[in-house]
Design a protein around this motif. Structure first.
Motif, PDB file in Angstrom:
ATOM      1  N   GLY A 106      -9.822  -2.580   6.897  1.00  0.00           N
ATOM      2  CA  GLY A 106     -10.141  -3.186   7.810  1.00  0.00           C
ATOM      3  C   GLY A 106     -10.094  -4.710   7.835  1.00  0.00           C
ATOM      4  N   PRO A 107     -11.424  -4.907   8.604  1.00  0.00           N
ATOM      5  CA  PRO A 107     -11.455  -6.711   8.287  1.00  0.00           C
ATOM      6  C   PRO A 107     -12.650  -7.169   7.363  1.00  0.00           C
ATOM      7  N   GLU A 108     -12.283  -6.510   5.763  1.00  0.00           N
ATOM      8  CA  GLU A 108     -13.342  -6.480   4.832  1.00  0.00           C
ATOM      9  C   GLU A 108     -13.589  -8.255   4.378  1.00  0.00           C
ATOM     10  N   ARG A 109     -13.940  -8.630   3.784  1.00  0.00           N
ATOM     11  CA  ARG A 109     -14.230 -10.086   2.960  1.00  0.00           C
ATOM     12  C   ARG A 109     -14.594  -9.402   0.824  1.00  0.00           C
ATOM     13  N   VAL A 110     -13.973  -9.955   0.583  1.00  0.00           N
ATOM     14  CA  VAL A 110     -14.059  -9.375  -1.071  1.00  0.00           C
ATOM     15  C   VAL A 110     -13.638 -10.598  -1.733  1.00  0.00           C
ATOM     16  N   ARG A 148      -7.510   0.057   8.858  1.00  0.00           N
ATOM     17  CA  ARG A 148      -6.800  -0.206   8.747  1.00  0.00           C
ATOM     18  C   ARG A 148      -6.819  -0.542   7.094  1.00  0.00           C
ATOM     19  N   THR A 149      -5.535  -0.388   6.532  1.00  0.00           N
ATOM     20  CA  THR A 149      -5.656   0.050   5.341  1.00  0.00           C
ATOM     21  C   THR A 149      -5.189  -2.065   5.254  1.00  0.00           C
ATOM     22  N   VAL A 150      -5.236  -2.465   4.591  1.00  0.00           N
ATOM     23  CA  VAL A 150      -5.067  -4.226   4.172  1.00  0.00           C
ATOM     24  C   VAL A 150      -4.038  -4.052   3.212  1.00  0.00           C
ATOM     25  N   LEU A 151      -5.380  -3.888   1.721  1.00  0.00           N
ATOM     26  CA  LEU A 151      -4.229  -4.247   0.376  1.00  0.00           C
ATOM     27  C   LEU A 151      -4.614  -2.575  -0.470  1.00  0.00           C
ATOM     28  N   LYS A 152      -3.585  -2.303  -1.691  1.00  0.00           N
ATOM     29  CA  LYS A 152      -4.379  -0.892  -2.465  1.00  0.00           C
ATOM     30  C   LYS A 152      -3.450  -1.586  -3.812  1.00  0.00           C
ATOM     31  N   ALA A 173      -8.330  -9.502   7.223  1.00  0.00           N
ATOM     32  CA  ALA A 173      -9.607  -9.534   6.543  1.00  0.00           C
ATOM     33  C   ALA A 173      -9.207 -10.573   5.344  1.00  0.00           C
ATOM     34  N   ILE A 174     -10.732 -11.265   4.746  1.00  0.00           N
ATOM     35  CA  ILE A 174      -9.983 -12.121   3.610  1.00  0.00           C
ATOM     36  C   ILE A 174     -10.366 -11.667   1.763  1.00  0.00           C
ATOM     37  N   LEU A 175      -9.675 -11.821   1.069  1.00  0.00           N
ATOM     38  CA  LEU A 175      -9.961 -11.610  -0.338  1.00  0.00           C
ATOM     39  C   LEU A 175      -9.805 -13.241  -1.344  1.00  0.00           C
ATOM     40  N   LEU A 176     -11.186 -13.654  -1.331  1.00  0.00           N
ATOM     41  CA  LEU A 176     -11.766 -15.228  -2.133  1.00  0.00           C
ATOM     42  C   LEU A 176     -11.553 -15.529  -3.234  1.00  0.00           C
ATOM     43  N   VAL A 177     -10.660 -16.029  -4.028  1.00  0.00           N
ATOM     44  CA  VAL A 177     -11.401 -16.712  -5.371  1.00  0.00           C
ATOM     45  C   VAL A 177     -11.683 -17.566  -5.134  1.00  0.00           C
ATOM     46  N   ARG A 201      -0.339 -16.892  15.847  1.00  0.00           N
ATOM     47  CA  ARG A 201      -0.676 -15.715  15.686  1.00  0.00           C
ATOM     48  C   ARG A 201      -1.045 -16.094  13.586  1.00  0.00           C
ATOM     49  N   PRO A 202      -2.728 -16.089  13.936  1.00  0.00           N
ATOM     50  CA  PRO A 202      -3.047 -15.781  12.601  1.00  0.00           C
ATOM     51  C   PRO A 202      -2.549 -14.485  11.467  1.00  0.00           C
ATOM     52  N   PRO A 203      -2.817 -14.479  10.320  1.00  0.00           N
ATOM     53  CA  PRO A 203      -2.532 -13.711   9.091  1.00  0.00           C
ATOM     54  C   PRO A 203      -3.379 -12.250   9.836  1.00  0.00           C
ATOM     55  N   ALA A 204      -3.432 -10.976   9.886  1.00  0.00           N
ATOM     56  CA  ALA A 204      -4.514  -9.927   8.610  1.00  0.00           C
ATOM     57  C   ALA A 204      -4.800 -10.000   7.844  1.00  0.00           C
ATOM     58  N   LEU A 205      -4.838 -11.272   6.727  1.00  0.00           N
ATOM     59  CA  LEU A 205      -5.596 -11.256   5.695  1.00  0.00           C
ATOM     60  C   LEU A 205      -5.206 -12.140   5.510  1.00  0.00           C
ATOM     61  N   LEU A 206      -6.479 -13.147   4.861  1.00  0.00           N
ATOM     62  CA  LEU A 206      -6.072 -14.254   3.888  1.00  0.00           C
ATOM     63  C   LEU A 206      -6.886 -14.188   2.244  1.00  0.00           C
ATOM     64  N   ILE A 207      -5.287 -14.570   2.134  1.00  0.00           N
ATOM     65  CA  ILE A 207      -5.975 -14.956   0.202  1.00  0.00           C
ATOM     66  C   ILE A 207      -6.050 -16.052  -0.287  1.00  0.00           C
ATOM     67  N   LEU A 208      -7.842 -16.628  -0.487  1.00  0.00           N
ATOM     68  CA  LEU A 208      -7.722 -17.813  -0.894  1.00  0.00           C
ATOM     69  C   LEU A 208      -7.774 -17.875  -2.422  1.00  0.00           C
ATOM     70  N   ASP A 209      -7.841 -19.165  -2.730  1.00  0.00           N
ATOM     71  CA  ASP A 209      -8.022 -19.400  -4.233  1.00  0.00           C
ATOM     72  C   ASP A 209      -8.256 -20.629  -4.061  1.00  0.00           C
TER      73      ASP A 209
END
Length: 532
Positions: free
Chosen positions: A361-365, A333-337, A502-506, A470-478
């Motif tokens: 998908g459940p990538e961790r970037v 599944r495309t999460v973010l583009k 998926a996790i997008l982390l700063v 229900r937790p979100p499919a994408l977590l954006i953590l700064d």
């Protein structure tokens, strides 16, 4: 010899909550790490030493000069670097002198090297700016660097550093570590940065039971603490066993006595025992019962005292639990583009140029790069806070974002009310259960967000972000670990390890990134010009 002494210090928050109770602390000319759980009073100790707070009881004695780095710098619109250094008046005098408007008495106090020395101090922390630079124009990391330069500028006898590596990139963290490695005066460092704490000469742990000093760095302290805690837990287990045994024996003795008394009553009821003998037996039974009761009471009291003493050697710690239901996010599944995106708050000077990036998908970037490279700008762009100047941004799944300032929370509302607002479909029981997992039990959930410490506020933000049904499919953590204590960071690492979204982390915390399984990095300022 410079020294700092806190004697039987007590302090309470404005709402009456006791933070410090009869604490004794002494600091000498060494580098001391001050550690402990969020809300236990670490920053309060620094403020009491600096004179920003006054104790309710006890005394603070400071023999020497202080340089203070506060945990956050929230500048006014016109506040400058000179204000941070406390030299705005001295620099204004130099300008009047240059314009011929200063009197002879004023000129006697003029420090003609001041501006150059400030510029040099800023350069040593990697900032090539002048004293007239407005603090609002600097990033959070740049303000932290400027604050550090101001703290050491007058070569104080003691540095008071409150989370000095927060908001700093890797080079900034290395700068703080190098500065403290070469510091030969006293330093008291409040931090959860395990790498920085390993450079300390001693560790002081602050708990609800008081303060305890441990010689050596964080690794030595951690190993010793584990050994001491194991011994204390064994002592507690033994005391609990002894108390239970005393209670069991007392119960058995009471039951035997009741059976004997019942048998005597039956014998007396048969009427075949002389009255005088019956009276004597009754008196003996009552005396025996009284003596036995006193002995049992004394044994129980002694066992309970021993049990309380064993418990007093252990701070009752409740682990933060971050257990998340599955999101069901499929791998393809495309999460973010982002497609050739150029963005920034100033269209004439964009921070991000022609960036293309896709998550599936459940990538961790991890978004990495030096302070000012656009990490927070990119997060703001992705969540819709600003529009791209050129290109397109598409978020294809539901997401939740937690920024450095926990902006999702209303500071004027309670934690519980914030949770209900952000999770409107959750029942009252679900709200309470979710907050309890993040250690906001019963009345603790009713605390007003604006009264929380930095770590408590982030924990509240995590509970409202991750604790819903229900937790979100994408977590954006700064920078999610900036204000958490080490135990909470480790618990968060464990929780995110079981999260299937998926996790997008700063983050600049290399240990944290490794422990949650970051698999890819989006570098906003790589040496070779390639972003991914």
């Amino acid at each position: 010899m410079a020294s700092i002494s806190l004697s039987r210090i007590s302090w309470a928050a404005p709402d009456g909550h006791s933070v410090l109770t009869s604490v004794d602390l002494n600091f000498g000319q060494e580098r001391t790490g001050l550690v402990g759980r969020n809300g236990v009073g670490k920053s309060t100790v620094l403020k009491l030493i600096a004179g920003d707070l006054q104790p309710l009881a006890g005394s603070v004695r400071v023999n020497g000069t202080l340089g203070l780095l506060k945990q956050t710098v929230r500048p006014g619109e016109r506040e400058t670097v000179a204000d941070l250094f406390g030299v705005a008046g001295a620099l204004a005098l130099l300008r009047r002198a240059e314009a011929g408007a200063a009197g002879a008495e004023e000129l006697a106090d003029a420090d003609w090297t001041l501006a150059d020395r400030i510029t040099a101090a800023l350069a040593r922390v990697g900032l090539h700016i002048g004293p007239d630079t407005r603090l609002a124009e600097l990033s959070g990391g740049q303000r932290t660097r400027a604050s550090l330069a101001a703290a050491v500028f007058a070569a104080p006898d003691f540095l008071l550093l409150d989370e000095p590596t927060n908001n700093l990139d890797r080079s900034g963290r290395e700068l703080v570590i190098a500065l403290l490695a070469g510091w030969r005066s006293g330093a008291i460092v409040v931090s959860h940065d395990r790498e920085l704490l390993d450079r300390m000469d001693a560790i002081v742990e602050l708990t609800s039971l008081g303060a305890a000093r441990h010689g050596g760095n964080w690794t030595c302290y951690h190993e010793r603490k584990a050994t001491e805690l194991d011994a204390a837990q064994q002592g507690l287990a033994h005391a609990e066993k002894q108390a239970a045994e005393v209670r069991r024996k007392a119960q058995l003795a009471a039951e035997r006595k009741d059976r004997r008394d019942a048998a005597g009553s039956r014998k007396a009821a048969q009427g075949d025992m002389p009255r005088i003998l019956l009276g004597a037996r009754k008196s003996n039974a009552e005396a025996s019962r009284g003596s036995g009761a006193r002995l049992a009471d004394r044994q129980r009291a002694e066992a309970e005292v021993a049990l309380a003493s064993a418990r007093s050697r252990i701070e009752i710690l409740q682990d933060l639990s971050v257990a998340l239901p599955p999101t069901g996010l499929p791998a393809n599944r495309t999460v973010l583009k982002l497609d050739t995106v150029t963005a920034g708050h100033d269209p004439d000077h964009p921070v991000i140029r022609d960036l293309s990036f896709t998550m599936e998908g459940p990538e961790r970037v991890a978004i990495v790069g030096p302070n000012g490279s656009g990490k927070t700008t990119l997060v703001t762009l992705i969540v819709g806070g600003i529009a791209p100047i050129r290109g397109t941004v598409s978020v294809a799944v539901d997401f939740a974002v937690l920024d450095q300032r926990v902006g999702i929370l209303d500071p004027g509302a309670s934690i519980l009310d914030n949770f209900r607002r952000l999770n409107p479909d959750a029942t009252d029981n679900a709200c309470r259960a979710a907050l309890a997992r993040f250690l906001f039990r019963a009345d603790a959930a009713l605390q007003q967000v604006g009264t929380l410490s930095g770590g408590q506020m982030l924990r509240a933000g995590l509970s409202c972000t991750l604790g819903g049904p229900r937790p979100p499919a994408l977590l954006i953590l700064d920078e999610p670990t900036n204000h958490l204590d080490i135990d909470s960071i480790e618990a968060l690492e464990a929780g995110l390890g079981s999260y299937d979204g998926a996790i997008l982390l700063v983050s600049h915390d290399e240990t944290f990134m490794a422990n949650i399984g970051i698999g890819r990095r989006l570098d906003l300022a790589p040496p070779d010009g390639q972003r991914i």
